[in-house]
Design a protein around this motif. Structure first.
Motif, mmCIF file in Angstrom:
data_model
loop_
_atom_site.group_PDB
_atom_site.id
_atom_site.type_symbol
_atom_site.label_atom_id
_atom_site.label_comp_id
_atom_site.label_asym_id
_atom_site.label_seq_id
_atom_site.Cartn_x
_atom_site.Cartn_y
_atom_site.Cartn_z
ATOM 1 N N PRO A 137 7.308 -15.236 -9.011
ATOM 2 C CA PRO A 137 8.725 -15.087 -9.354
ATOM 3 C C PRO A 137 8.885 -14.523 -10.759
ATOM 4 C CG PRO A 137 8.365 -17.196 -8.282
ATOM 5 C CD PRO A 137 7.006 -16.601 -8.516
ATOM 6 N N GLY A 138 9.806 -13.585 -10.908
ATOM 7 C CA GLY A 138 10.037 -12.954 -12.201
ATOM 8 C C GLY A 138 9.238 -11.681 -12.399
ATOM 9 N N GLN A 139 8.235 -11.448 -11.548
ATOM 10 C CA GLN A 139 7.446 -10.220 -11.640
ATOM 11 C C GLN A 139 8.031 -9.145 -10.730
ATOM 12 O OE1 GLN A 139 3.358 -11.572 -10.767
ATOM 13 N NE2 GLN A 139 2.973 -11.587 -12.967
ATOM 14 N N THR A 140 7.453 -7.940 -10.842
ATOM 15 C CA THR A 140 7.917 -6.808 -10.039
ATOM 16 C C THR A 140 6.794 -6.318 -9.135
ATOM 17 O OG1 THR A 140 9.503 -6.083 -11.713
ATOM 18 C CG2 THR A 140 8.809 -4.445 -10.090
ATOM 19 N N LEU A 141 7.110 -6.190 -7.852
ATOM 20 C CA LEU A 141 6.173 -5.736 -6.837
ATOM 21 C C LEU A 141 6.556 -4.331 -6.396
ATOM 22 C CD1 LEU A 141 3.915 -6.391 -4.686
ATOM 23 C CD2 LEU A 141 5.785 -7.171 -3.210
ATOM 24 N N LEU A 142 5.586 -3.434 -6.353
ATOM 25 C CA LEU A 142 5.784 -2.092 -5.806
ATOM 26 C C LEU A 142 5.279 -2.073 -4.369
ATOM 27 C CD1 LEU A 142 6.353 0.982 -5.949
ATOM 28 C CD2 LEU A 142 4.064 1.241 -6.965
ATOM 29 N N VAL A 143 6.112 -1.615 -3.446
ATOM 30 C CA VAL A 143 5.740 -1.545 -2.032
ATOM 31 C C VAL A 143 5.772 -0.087 -1.595
ATOM 32 C CG1 VAL A 143 6.249 -2.311 0.300
ATOM 33 C CG2 VAL A 143 6.700 -3.838 -1.626
ATOM 34 N N SER A 144 4.600 0.454 -1.265
ATOM 35 C CA SER A 144 4.496 1.832 -0.797
ATOM 36 C C SER A 144 4.579 1.835 0.727
ATOM 37 C CB SER A 144 3.161 2.439 -1.242
ATOM 38 O OG SER A 144 3.002 3.736 -0.706
ATOM 39 N N GLY A 145 5.548 2.571 1.260
ATOM 40 C CA GLY A 145 5.785 2.547 2.693
ATOM 41 C C GLY A 145 6.621 1.338 3.069
ATOM 42 N N ALA A 146 7.791 1.210 2.430
ATOM 43 C CA ALA A 146 8.534 -0.051 2.468
ATOM 44 C C ALA A 146 9.532 -0.183 3.604
ATOM 45 C CB ALA A 146 9.269 -0.238 1.135
ATOM 46 N N ALA A 169 9.975 5.151 0.099
ATOM 47 C CA ALA A 169 10.198 5.539 1.487
ATOM 48 C C ALA A 169 10.766 6.950 1.488
ATOM 49 C CB ALA A 169 11.152 4.568 2.182
ATOM 50 N N GLY A 170 10.964 7.503 2.678
ATOM 51 C CA GLY A 170 11.551 8.822 2.788
ATOM 52 C C GLY A 170 13.007 8.838 2.336
ATOM 53 N N ALA A 171 13.518 10.035 2.119
ATOM 54 C CA ALA A 171 14.892 10.174 1.615
ATOM 55 C C ALA A 171 15.907 9.517 2.536
ATOM 56 C CB ALA A 171 15.213 11.656 1.429
ATOM 57 N N ALA A 172 15.668 9.564 3.835
ATOM 58 C CA ALA A 172 16.630 9.024 4.797
ATOM 59 C C ALA A 172 16.710 7.503 4.760
ATOM 60 C CB ALA A 172 16.281 9.485 6.207
ATOM 61 N N ASN A 173 15.714 6.851 4.153
ATOM 62 C CA ASN A 173 15.662 5.388 4.163
ATOM 63 C C ASN A 173 15.970 4.746 2.809
ATOM 64 O OD1 ASN A 173 15.056 5.045 6.910
ATOM 65 N ND2 ASN A 173 12.877 5.433 6.543
ATOM 66 N N GLN A 174 16.467 5.524 1.865
ATOM 67 C CA GLN A 174 16.745 4.975 0.544
ATOM 68 C C GLN A 174 17.844 3.912 0.572
ATOM 69 O OE1 GLN A 174 14.874 6.117 -2.519
ATOM 70 N NE2 GLN A 174 13.687 6.364 -0.645
ATOM 71 N N ASP A 175 18.940 4.183 1.261
ATOM 72 C CA ASP A 175 20.014 3.197 1.343
ATOM 73 C C ASP A 175 19.552 1.956 2.084
ATOM 74 O OD1 ASP A 175 21.773 4.745 -0.092
ATOM 75 O OD2 ASP A 175 22.774 5.588 1.679
#
Length: 297
Positions: A137-146, A169-175
């Motif tokens: 908790p309090g840290q930041t996780l990067l998820v590739s292929g989220a 993720a791809g542009a279509a999945n940003q929202d």
């Protein structure tokens, strides 16, 4: 009964819909009349004959690990369940009209069979990789292929635990990623710098196997802070590959609780009839999934 099977390793076209003997529940197991089965990347990796120690395969073989349905047989020693119960869980050969589950949980109220079938392996994997990568908790996780099934679960569970998440993720999945509580950015050229501008990365997960392990190590500064479920070459960079399931019953119980509390929802992007399992595998292998794909009966 009808089931999907393959008699040789290969592409999606090796999948055949056949007539087969019904399976029966052994000790500690239940059999369900399958209403829906989850489509997971491990399904097509097994079909291709990739080396997966956790899933040894004898041919001919059925397909599928996850399913949701109605219990119609209860094996000796299986407690807290009876015929007629609606359950979701993990077993073997679940692309079929009947399947035996070795681990299961009762479906939360309001959850459809189609939705429930998308959770078991996905949530077990998400809980396992979050534990193994050691993010706090309090840290930041990067998820590739989220944006896929595991990523959707990781994002929501991490946020529920007080972990900030950056998702690619791809542009279509940003929202879609933003709706799940992540800070979103696109993959592709320049993605490392885009992530750097978003802040410090304490740990990273590779869920897509898109060849980004060196960059994830660079961003975290330590290969021990990176974990993959999709890149078999990751150990060459000192990065762990997580491919062996943990406690599935515990994961299912936690999933049911998260769903019931409204803290976890994984949408079904597309469903397929049993006869179109090959099409489901083709689409799964193509990637760019938002949520889950399932087989419906």
């Amino acid at each position: 009964m009808r089931k999907v099977s393959f008699a040789e390793f290969g592409g999606p076209d090796v999948l055949q819909l056949i007539d087969a003997e019904e399976p029966h529940a052994g000790p500690g197991q239940v059999r369900i009349a399958v209403r829906a089965a989850g489509v997971n990347p491990v399904d097509w990796r097994v079909r291709e004959g990739q080396v997966l120690k956790a899933h040894p395969t004898e041919l001919p073989s059925g397909v599928g690990l996850d399913a949701a349905g109605v219990v119609d047989e209860v094996g000796a020693g299986a407690e807290g369940v009876e015929a007629g119960d609606r359950v979701f869980g993990e077993g073997a050969g679940t692309y079929a009209e009947f399947a035996v589950l070795a681990a299961w949980a009762h479906m939360p109220e309001g959850l459809s069979f189609e939705e429930a079938a998308g959770y078991p392996s996905v949530v077990e994997t998400a809980l396992r990789v979050l534990r193994e990568v050691g993010v706090r908790p309090g840290q930041t996780l990067l998820v590739s292929g989220a944006s896929g099934g595991v990523g959707s679960a990781v994002l929501q569970i991490a946020r529920d635990r007080g972990v900030a998440v950056i998702g690619t993720a791809g542009a279509a999945n940003q929202d879609y990623l933003r709706d799940l509580g992540a800070v979103a950015t696109t993959y592709g050229e320049g993605w490392v710098e885009r992530v750097r501008r978003l802040g410090r990365v304490d740990a990273a997960l590779d869920l897509a196997g898109s060849g980004v392990i060196p960059e994830l190590v660079e961003l975290t500064g330590d290969p021990r802070k990176v974990l993959t479920i999709a890149d078999l070459g990751a150990p060459e960079h000192g990065v762990r590959f997580s491919g062996v399931a943990g406690s599935v019953p515990d994961a299912l119980a936690e999933a049911a609780g998260l769903i019931a509390r409204g803290r976890l929802h994984i949408p079904v992007e597309k469903s397929y009839p049993l006869a179109e399992a090959a099409a489901a595998h083709r689409d799964s292998q193509a990637g760019h999934t938002r949520g889950r794909r399932v087989i419906v009966l």
